[in-house]
Design an enzyme around this catalytic site. Structure first.
Site, PDB file in Angstrom:
ATOM      1  N   THR A 151     -50.324  49.757  54.270  1.00 46.11           N
ATOM      2  CA  THR A 151     -51.059  50.030  53.044  1.00 46.11           C
ATOM      3  C   THR A 151     -52.034  48.878  52.889  1.00 46.11           C
ATOM      4  O   THR A 151     -51.921  47.889  53.602  1.00 46.11           O
ATOM      5  CB  THR A 151     -50.045  50.068  51.877  1.00 46.11           C
ATOM      6  OG1 THR A 151     -49.081  51.064  52.167  1.00 46.11           O
ATOM      7  CG2 THR A 151     -50.689  50.356  50.558  1.00 46.11           C
ATOM      8  N   ARG A 155     -53.015  60.114  44.893  1.00 46.07           N
ATOM      9  CA  ARG A 155     -52.005  60.287  45.929  1.00 46.07           C
ATOM     10  C   ARG A 155     -52.215  61.622  46.629  1.00 46.07           C
ATOM     11  O   ARG A 155     -52.647  62.610  46.015  1.00 46.07           O
ATOM     12  CB  ARG A 155     -50.630  60.262  45.258  1.00 46.07           C
ATOM     13  CG  ARG A 155     -49.416  60.385  46.177  1.00 46.07           C
ATOM     14  CD  ARG A 155     -49.242  59.165  46.996  1.00 46.07           C
ATOM     15  NE  ARG A 155     -47.867  59.046  47.509  1.00 46.07           N
ATOM     16  CZ  ARG A 155     -47.552  58.366  48.594  1.00 46.07           C
ATOM     17  NH1 ARG A 155     -48.489  57.747  49.300  1.00 46.07           N
ATOM     18  NH2 ARG A 155     -46.303  58.269  48.984  1.00 46.07           N
TER      19      ARG A 155
END
Length: 563
Positions: free
Chosen positions: A372, A99
């Protein structure tokens, strides 16, 4: 991560209905040995080809991730981040968190004006929205730990694809057309590489090929240091951003223990914080388990009610308690405690809706754009990986470096710009997810692997912003409780609730009027008129024979390829 408003909902629903309502089971691609399911056939093919040449699922992961950056710039990326959950052939499991992070110069109030109000658009568009990229370090760490083929061999077909180009699909043309004016405004001119491209046109990514070649040759120093890093930082700072060379130098992906929980005879392995996916889904499954949800008719009132009420309560906890575990203490054991979760559902009744105004966070004592993309891989050795990666909004921050061939993320919006103020997906944030330098922002990404009776059963995940968690949960229930094929489980219509706003969102035309009317009479507020599709699930199911069945979502250009 907001799904595309221009997708033809009617045509989509007709396709899904034709699959779901057929009296004979609709099966996806079946292969004997290995499979990749991703958002683009080119990426699936490159990953599958590497495994056919002797590579494993982790080699295929690196190649698929980078091929999606080439062919699916809407969400595929080098300058974003993601999560991978894996299960080795021997049953060992783990995960890696790549991330993005907040830059060193980030601050809690960086998106607030002098009066303390959130400045619209600052955390979603342009250079100030960019978090420190994690994707490249993530794939390199995966390759170093589990890869079997040389990095140069893995990236060679990806670089060749970038140079040769890929063919624009109908859905891709619509996305490019929709975003063209926005990309032009943010970058100060049309992006020649993408502007005006139509279905059947070829897009070559020559500058991205050079960046990939740098990574192939120099590995980490080909992106986080040297010429590429200097160009990246210079470009972002010239556009008003705060990313620095030190940010890139300090970034490291983190190997983390996944969230594991039991549901009936399933062991579900999913991503832990800073992804909220595994924790929130664990709460959902544990809240519904005492009710034996399989006894209710699929996608009818009682089934929808039970799931909606578990969604409502789980998302309320998600928004208050979850964040980067390196910065905040998360009461994991208490949030997953059976007594606690039973108490959370104690005021649920099939007679009427629970109002979200009466559902806050649970009382616990302390000691995330649809843009995404997800892919699932199982190799011929029995290894499985589930990977979700993102740049957050469509084309991320919309800022594009033509010299490097990179779209940059707008992941900073996944922090709480101000506690209690919703982000671009309507998710309310709290103190646990406030902005701090070097902190990872909370995510809804939910890459998941499911074991059944201790054997590999399903590899699953999806894009969809705040709807990711509920889409993955419903897909698992479809396969397990209703014995759907993988393709049917993926095709089935989905619904979503996230505590606030207090509304159940249904995919268009996928639920009968009688069911919706019954829910209305019980006090449920639901969407009327157009709504976006919920997720684009890519999944693999291990059949009793040991063969693999792919579930590639017809809501996108998603494709399963294997051998």
């Amino acid at each position: 991560m907001i799904q595309l408003r221009f997708i033809s909902a009617f045509a989509l629903v007709l396709f899904i209905a034709s699959c779901s309502n057929n009296s004979e089971q609709q099966m996806g691609l079946i292969t004997e040995n290995a499979m990749v399911v991703s958002a683009r056939k080119e990426a699936s093919a490159i990953g599958a080809d590497l495994m056919k040449k002797g590579g494993n699922a982790f080699d295929a992961m690196v190649a698929t991730e980078m091929a999606l950056a080439v062919t699916f710039p809407f969400a595929g990326n080098l300058a974003g981040g993601g999560f991978m959950v894996y299960r080795l052939a021997n049953g060992d499991v783990g995960s890696i968190d790549y991330r993005e992070k907040a830059p060193l110069q980030a601050s809690e109030d960086m998106y607030l004006d002098e009066e303390g109000n959130v400045i619209p658009g600052m955390s979603t568009t342009g250079a100030m929205a960019i978090g420190v990229p994690g994707t490249v370090d993530g794939i390199l760490q995966v390759h170093e730990k589990f890869g079997t083929l040389p990095l140069e061999e893995i990236l060679s077909p990806v670089i060749a694809l970038a140079k040769k180009g890929f063919v624009v699909t109908e859905k891709q043309e619509k996305r490019l057309k929709y975003y063209d004016s926005i990309l032009t405004a943010v970058n100060g001119k049309p992006l020649d590489e993408f502007s005006g491209k139509k279905e059947g046109d070829t897009i070559k990514r020559l500058q991205l090929a050079q960046t990939l070649s740098s990574i192939s040759k120099y590995k980490r120093d080909g992106f986080y240091a040297g010429e590429v890093a200097e160009k990246m930082v210079s470009f972002i700072q010239e556009k008003g951003g705060i990313l620095s060379l030190q940010d890139l130098e300090l970034y490291r992906a983190q190997w983390r223990a996944p969230i594991q929980f039991q549901y009936e005879n399933l062991n579900i392995i999913s991503m832990g914080p800073p992804s909220s996916g595994g924790m929130t889904m664990a709460q959902i499954f544990k809240m519904i388990e005492p009710f034996n949800i399989g006894q209710y008719e699929h996608n009818k009132a009682e089934y929808i009610q039970l799931l909606t009420e578990s969604f409502r309560r789980a998302y309320a906890d998600r928004n208050f308690y979850l964040g980067d575990p390196d910065f905040v203490d998360i009461p994991t054991e208490q949030l997953l405690n059976t007594e606690y979760l039973n108490d959370r559902m104690s005021n649920f009744t099939f007679d009427k809706a629970t109002s979200s105004s009466t559902v806050s966070k649970g009382e616990v004592n302390y000691a995330e754009s649809d843009e995404t993309t997800h892919y699932s891989i199982v190799d011929q050795f029995g290894n499985a990986v589930s990977v979700t990666t993102t740049i957050n909004g469509g084309y991320g921050s919309k800022l594009y470096s033509e010299e490097l061939g990179l779209f940059f993320n707008n992941e900073m919006d996944d922090f709480s710009a101000k506690p209690g103020v919703p982000n671009m997906f309507g998710l309310i944030g709290a103190e646990a997810n406030k902005i701090q330098p070097q902190k990872r922002m909370l995510s809804s990404m939910t890459p998941t692997i499911v074991e059944k009776d201790n054997e590999l059963f399903v590899v699953v995940g999806t894009p969809g912003g705040s709807t990711i968690i509920t889409a993955v949960a419903q897909t698992i229930l479809n396969a397990h409780e209703f014995d759907m094929s993988m393709q049917e489980a993926v095709n089935a219509n989905r619904f979503h609730h996230q505590w606030l706003p207090d509304m159940v969102t249904f995919e268009p035309n996928g639920f009968d009027d009688a069911t919706l009317e019954e829910l209305t009479t019980k006090g449920y507020i639901h969407n009327k008129g157009y709504t976006r599709i919920i997720g684009k699930v890519d999944a693999i199911k291990v059949l009793p024979s040991g063969s693999l069945e792919g579930g590639a979502d017809p809501r996108g250009d998603d494709t399963a390829i294997g051998f």
